[in-house]
Motif scaffolding. Structure first.
Motif, PDB file in Angstrom:
ATOM      1  N   ASP A 278       0.166   4.191   1.707  1.00  0.00           N
ATOM      2  CA  ASP A 278      -0.333   5.057   2.712  1.00  0.00           C
ATOM      3  C   ASP A 278       0.494   4.942   4.057  1.00  0.00           C
ATOM      4  OD1 ASP A 278      -0.901   2.354   3.538  1.00  0.00           O
ATOM      5  OD2 ASP A 278      -3.189   2.967   3.872  1.00  0.00           O
TER       6      ASP A 278
ATOM      7  N   GLN B 116       0.952   2.150   5.619  1.00  0.00           N
ATOM      8  CA  GLN B 116       0.773   1.203   6.718  1.00  0.00           C
ATOM      9  C   GLN B 116       1.461   0.076   6.466  1.00  0.00           C
ATOM     10  OE1 GLN B 116      -4.109   1.585   6.055  1.00  0.00           O
ATOM     11  NE2 GLN B 116      -3.588   1.057   8.286  1.00  0.00           N
TER      12      GLN B 116
ATOM     13  N   ASP C  41       0.744  -1.243  -0.158  1.00  0.00           N
ATOM     14  CA  ASP C  41       0.167   0.158  -0.149  1.00  0.00           C
ATOM     15  C   ASP C  41       0.853   1.256  -0.001  1.00  0.00           C
ATOM     16  OD1 ASP C  41      -2.214  -1.505   0.174  1.00  0.00           O
ATOM     17  OD2 ASP C  41      -2.687  -0.913   1.918  1.00  0.00           O
TER      18      ASP C  41
ATOM     19  N   ARG D  73      -2.689   4.130  10.032  1.00  0.00           N
ATOM     20  CA  ARG D  73      -2.603   5.209   9.152  1.00  0.00           C
ATOM     21  C   ARG D  73      -2.269   6.504   9.762  1.00  0.00           C
ATOM     22  NH1 ARG D  73      -4.000   7.232   3.726  1.00  0.00           N
ATOM     23  NH2 ARG D  73      -4.864   5.348   2.529  1.00  0.00           N
TER      24      ARG D  73
END
Ligand code: UDP
Ligand code: MG
Length: 327
Positions: free
Chosen positions: A100, A102, A98, A204
């Motif tokens: 983001d 994370q 991902d 996040r």
């Protein structure tokens, strides 16, 4: 395409409005990958972002020859964005994650170490989950249990996208819908070796999650689809035919009993009209199912023939390939 030099590793990352996360992710990825001393490429997919995602990606592309961009025409969703990235990746090992933050790039060497043991897929396992209990962890636990049971793949965490694949494996998986969560299950049809390693599950920090509760419904239907695909897509008649045969034979047996009764035991058909209708209904239902199965057989032939249909459309790509060697 012969002169393309294939790098050891491709990292595929989809971004949908992740302007606050890209640079930090890029920095940490580069740090980790440089230490590995292996050739690599980064395939950053812009899934129709409306913020500065694309501009930031372009800046990175300009200053670093490892950075390649696939910009999609609109927001096609995470599965399509991943599929676009996989299609454009050339690495012997392809890792998806991902965008983001994370997923921690520092976990990449762990995935690679396992791959070296000869596995075809190494899946990240969020062993210690920090996500919301009710909305994320419990539904995910249930879905993972079902998936493990249906697919026979003995891993804990199907849901995370942080996974490493051998190129041949991922290139042969046809992604659509929301099926990116079930790649290991889909791959199980190909008889591949799959294992998992624990990875960090990070909260996040910046930007918002792109999913709400609708995820539960999507996953539910995907479970059904996946079951059908792994067990029956190449032989749907086995599935529909069995149901048809079941209904049809019960109907036939009832009809047979009525007929024998009528001719030999003075059974009144008038009094058994309900039973007669029921048996006829079952027999027709049975035939319907078998016909559906035959149709599905034809459709699945078409499905396999049109395997190359795309689920995304690219607006523009920026690649360094063919110009400079990977390093
Ligand atoms: N993503 C994407 N297209 C979408 C939704 C998400 O490319 O339509 C990307 C997103 O930018 C992120 C990754 O997929 O890099 C995971 O999304 P998100 O963090 O929202 O999912 P969650 O962590 O909540 O499962
Ligand atoms: Mg996320």
């Amino acid at each position: 395409m012969k002169n393309i030099q294939e790098p050891e590793i491709s990292i595929v990352v989809p971004f949908y409005n992740e302007e606050e996360n890209i640079e930090e992710l890029y920095k940490r990825l580069t740090e980790t990958l440089k230490k590995l001393k292996k050739s690599y490429e980064l395939i950053f997919v812009d899934d129709g972002s409306s913020d500065k995602t694309y501009q930031i990606l372009c800046e990175l592309h300009k200053k670093d020859k490892h950075v390649n961009i696939v910009k999609l025409k609109k927001n096609f969703g995470q599965t399509a964005a991943l599929a676009a990235g996989f299609d454009h990746a050339e690495g012997k090992i392809i890792i998806s994650m991902d965008g983001d933050l994370q997923h921690d790039p520092a976990d990449i060497p762990k995935l690679l170490d396992k791959m070296e043991e000869g596995y075809d897929i190494v899946s990240g396992w969020r062993k210690k989950r920090v996500d919301n209990l009710i909305f994320r962890r419990i539904p995910s636990l249930v879905a993972n249990r079902i998936m493990r049971f249906l697919s026979g793949v003995k891993i804990h965490d199907f849901g995370t996208t942080f996974k490493a694949y051998k190129k041949e494996v991922i290139k042969n998986i046809h992604l659509y819908g929301e099926l990116h969560r079930f790649i290991p299950a889909l791959a199980s049809r190909m008889g591949v070796r799959i294992t998992e390693v624990p990875i960090k599950n990070i909260v996040r920090q910046r930007g918002k999650s792109k999913y709400g509760l609708s995820r539960v419904r999507r996953v539910l239907f995907d479970l059904l689809t996946v079951k059908f695909i792994i067990s029956f897509i190449d032989r749907p008649l086995q599935f529909f035919g069995l149901i048809g045969l079941g209904f049809g034979s019960v109907g036939f047996i009832i009809a047979l009993i009525l007929t024998i009764g009528f001719y030999f035991f003075n059974l009144s058909i008038r009094e058994n009209l309900g039973n007669l209708l029921f048996s006829i209904f079952l027999m027709i239902l049975g035939i319907q199912f078998i016909m559906t199965g035959l149709l599905a057989e034809i459709i699945s032939r078409v499905y396999f023939a049109t395997h190359k249909t795309k689920i995304y459309f690219v607006e523009e790509t920026k690649f360094h390939r063919n110009k400079e060697k990977f390093s």
